[in-house]
Design a protein around this motif. Structure first.
Motif, PDB file in Angstrom:
ATOM      1  N   THR A   1      -0.690  -3.199  -7.697  1.00 47.87           N
ATOM      2  CA  THR A   1      -1.747  -3.703  -6.826  1.00 47.87           C
ATOM      3  C   THR A   1      -2.894  -4.213  -7.686  1.00 47.87           C
ATOM      4  O   THR A   1      -2.890  -4.067  -8.907  1.00 47.87           O
ATOM      5  N   SER A   2      -3.866  -4.802  -7.060  1.00 45.61           N
ATOM      6  CA  SER A   2      -5.037  -5.279  -7.798  1.00 45.61           C
ATOM      7  C   SER A   2      -6.063  -4.162  -7.937  1.00 45.61           C
ATOM      8  O   SER A   2      -6.045  -3.184  -7.176  1.00 45.61           O
ATOM      9  N   MET A   3      -6.949  -4.327  -8.890  1.00 47.59           N
ATOM     10  CA  MET A   3      -8.030  -3.337  -9.053  1.00 47.59           C
ATOM     11  C   MET A   3      -8.914  -3.327  -7.807  1.00 47.59           C
ATOM     12  O   MET A   3      -9.342  -2.271  -7.363  1.00 47.59           O
ATOM     13  N   LYS A   4      -9.168  -4.475  -7.245  1.00 47.08           N
ATOM     14  CA  LYS A   4     -10.001  -4.581  -6.042  1.00 47.08           C
ATOM     15  C   LYS A   4      -9.372  -3.782  -4.902  1.00 47.08           C
ATOM     16  O   LYS A   4     -10.048  -3.006  -4.223  1.00 47.08           O
ATOM     17  N   ALA A   5      -8.074  -3.964  -4.696  1.00 44.19           N
ATOM     18  CA  ALA A   5      -7.387  -3.234  -3.626  1.00 44.19           C
ATOM     19  C   ALA A   5      -7.380  -1.735  -3.907  1.00 44.19           C
ATOM     20  O   ALA A   5      -7.569  -0.926  -2.993  1.00 44.19           O
ATOM     21  N   LEU A   6      -7.172  -1.365  -5.179  1.00 45.03           N
ATOM     22  CA  LEU A   6      -7.155   0.043  -5.549  1.00 45.03           C
ATOM     23  C   LEU A   6      -8.498   0.708  -5.240  1.00 45.03           C
ATOM     24  O   LEU A   6      -8.548   1.778  -4.627  1.00 45.03           O
TER      25      LEU A   6
ATOM     26  N   GLU B   1     -13.303   4.081 -17.656  1.00 44.05           N
ATOM     27  CA  GLU B   1     -12.944   4.028 -16.235  1.00 44.05           C
ATOM     28  C   GLU B   1     -12.218   2.729 -15.908  1.00 44.05           C
ATOM     29  O   GLU B   1     -11.224   2.736 -15.164  1.00 44.05           O
ATOM     30  N   LEU B   2     -12.686   1.628 -16.467  1.00 48.42           N
ATOM     31  CA  LEU B   2     -12.016   0.342 -16.238  1.00 48.42           C
ATOM     32  C   LEU B   2     -10.596   0.350 -16.793  1.00 48.42           C
ATOM     33  O   LEU B   2      -9.672  -0.147 -16.143  1.00 48.42           O
ATOM     34  N   GLU B   3     -10.420   0.914 -17.965  1.00 52.10           N
ATOM     35  CA  GLU B   3      -9.070   1.025 -18.530  1.00 52.10           C
ATOM     36  C   GLU B   3      -8.168   1.828 -17.601  1.00 52.10           C
ATOM     37  O   GLU B   3      -7.027   1.436 -17.337  1.00 52.10           O
ATOM     38  N   ASP B   4      -8.694   2.959 -17.115  1.00 48.74           N
ATOM     39  CA  ASP B   4      -7.909   3.806 -16.214  1.00 48.74           C
ATOM     40  C   ASP B   4      -7.588   3.074 -14.917  1.00 48.74           C
ATOM     41  O   ASP B   4      -6.457   3.143 -14.420  1.00 48.74           O
ATOM     42  N   LEU B   5      -8.570   2.371 -14.362  1.00 51.06           N
ATOM     43  CA  LEU B   5      -8.331   1.622 -13.122  1.00 51.06           C
ATOM     44  C   LEU B   5      -7.283   0.540 -13.327  1.00 51.06           C
ATOM     45  O   LEU B   5      -6.400   0.363 -12.479  1.00 51.06           O
ATOM     46  N   ARG B   6      -7.372  -0.177 -14.428  1.00 55.80           N
ATOM     47  CA  ARG B   6      -6.366  -1.214 -14.719  1.00 55.80           C
ATOM     48  C   ARG B   6      -4.963  -0.608 -14.804  1.00 55.80           C
ATOM     49  O   ARG B   6      -4.004  -1.164 -14.265  1.00 55.80           O
ATOM     50  N   GLN B   7      -4.857   0.510 -15.493  1.00 54.20           N
ATOM     51  CA  GLN B   7      -3.558   1.157 -15.664  1.00 54.20           C
ATOM     52  C   GLN B   7      -2.992   1.634 -14.324  1.00 54.20           C
ATOM     53  O   GLN B   7      -1.819   1.424 -14.023  1.00 54.20           O
TER      54      GLN B   7
ATOM     55  N   MET C   1       0.856  -1.176   0.000  1.00 52.89           N
ATOM     56  CA  MET C   1       0.000   0.000   0.000  1.00 52.89           C
ATOM     57  C   MET C   1       0.898   1.235   0.000  1.00 52.89           C
ATOM     58  O   MET C   1       1.826   1.328   0.792  1.00 52.89           O
ATOM     59  N   PRO C   2       0.603   2.201  -0.869  1.00 50.27           N
ATOM     60  CA  PRO C   2       1.416   3.419  -0.868  1.00 50.27           C
ATOM     61  C   PRO C   2       1.368   4.090   0.496  1.00 50.27           C
ATOM     62  O   PRO C   2       0.334   4.113   1.149  1.00 50.27           O
ATOM     63  N   SER C   3       2.500   4.635   0.912  1.00 48.65           N
ATOM     64  CA  SER C   3       2.591   5.195   2.262  1.00 48.65           C
ATOM     65  C   SER C   3       1.622   6.339   2.495  1.00 48.65           C
ATOM     66  O   SER C   3       1.160   6.539   3.605  1.00 48.65           O
ATOM     67  N   ASP C   4       1.269   7.128   1.452  1.00 48.95           N
ATOM     68  CA  ASP C   4       0.348   8.236   1.660  1.00 48.95           C
ATOM     69  C   ASP C   4      -1.069   7.757   1.953  1.00 48.95           C
ATOM     70  O   ASP C   4      -1.866   8.484   2.507  1.00 48.95           O
ATOM     71  N   LEU C   5      -1.397   6.524   1.605  1.00 55.06           N
ATOM     72  CA  LEU C   5      -2.735   6.004   1.887  1.00 55.06           C
ATOM     73  C   LEU C   5      -2.832   5.362   3.261  1.00 55.06           C
ATOM     74  O   LEU C   5      -3.929   5.073   3.718  1.00 55.06           O
ATOM     75  N   LEU C   6      -1.721   5.131   3.920  1.00 59.74           N
ATOM     76  CA  LEU C   6      -1.779   4.546   5.258  1.00 59.74           C
ATOM     77  C   LEU C   6      -2.575   5.430   6.204  1.00 59.74           C
ATOM     78  O   LEU C   6      -3.267   4.936   7.094  1.00 59.74           O
ATOM     79  N   ILE C   7      -2.506   6.723   6.001  1.00 58.26           N
ATOM     80  CA  ILE C   7      -3.247   7.663   6.834  1.00 58.26           C
ATOM     81  C   ILE C   7      -4.734   7.385   6.730  1.00 58.26           C
ATOM     82  O   ILE C   7      -5.466   7.405   7.701  1.00 58.26           O
TER      83      ILE C   7
ATOM     84  N   ALA D   1      -3.784   0.565 -11.305  1.00 55.49           N
ATOM     85  CA  ALA D   1      -3.454  -0.603 -10.475  1.00 55.49           C
ATOM     86  C   ALA D   1      -2.130  -1.208 -10.926  1.00 55.49           C
ATOM     87  O   ALA D   1      -1.289  -1.570 -10.085  1.00 55.49           O
ATOM     88  N   LYS D   2      -1.937  -1.303 -12.227  1.00 58.75           N
ATOM     89  CA  LYS D   2      -0.686  -1.851 -12.749  1.00 58.75           C
ATOM     90  C   LYS D   2       0.498  -0.988 -12.327  1.00 58.75           C
ATOM     91  O   LYS D   2       1.518  -1.497 -11.869  1.00 58.75           O
ATOM     92  N   GLU D   3       0.350   0.332 -12.472  1.00 59.63           N
ATOM     93  CA  GLU D   3       1.428   1.245 -12.100  1.00 59.63           C
ATOM     94  C   GLU D   3       1.774   1.142 -10.617  1.00 59.63           C
ATOM     95  O   GLU D   3       2.933   1.279 -10.231  1.00 59.63           O
ATOM     96  N   ARG D   4       0.773   0.913  -9.788  1.00 65.86           N
ATOM     97  CA  ARG D   4       0.993   0.825  -8.341  1.00 65.86           C
ATOM     98  C   ARG D   4       1.348  -0.583  -7.883  1.00 65.86           C
ATOM     99  O   ARG D   4       1.620  -0.800  -6.697  1.00 65.86           O
TER     100      ARG D   4
END
Length: 98
Positions: free
Chosen positions: A44-49, A31-37, A1-7, A39-42
């Motif tokens: 992580t999974s789309m569900k987690a994102l 929107e799905l294309e953007d979410l996939r991209q 999880m990115p550190s800025d989201l821990l908050i 999630a891939k960049e981070r």
């Protein structure tokens, strides 16, 4: 999880949501294309994102509510000072002309 989201997601650690195992949410193809991209960049999974985004929005909403309530308490506690400092902004008392 990115550190800025821990908050935002600390109150909702992964694997703790038991009351609703799933929620169907519809997205446009774009929107799905953007979410996939994203999630891939981070990495992580789309569900987690999507879950992290929802948890962050819940935290922001709560913070705004708490901030608004703190402001109302502060304003109520200093009403006379505000009235003296900004007399043109005061509402006329009942029976007074506006």
């Amino acid at each position: 999880m990115p550190s800025d989201l821990l908050i935002f997601t600390g109150e909702y650690p992964r694997g703790t949501v038991r009351d609703m195992p799933a929620l169907n949410v519809e997205f446009s193809e774009r929107e799905l294309e953007d979410l996939r991209q994203i999630a891939k960049e981070r990495g992580t999974s789309m569900k987690a994102l999507v879950r992290e985004a929802a948890a962050a929005d819940i935290a922001r909403h709560r913070a705004l509510q708490e901030g608004a309530e703190a402001f109302r308490r502060f304003f109520a506690g200093h009403a006379e000072e505000f009235a003296a400092a900004f007399p043109d902004d005061e509402r006329p008392a009942k029976g007074e002309a506006a």
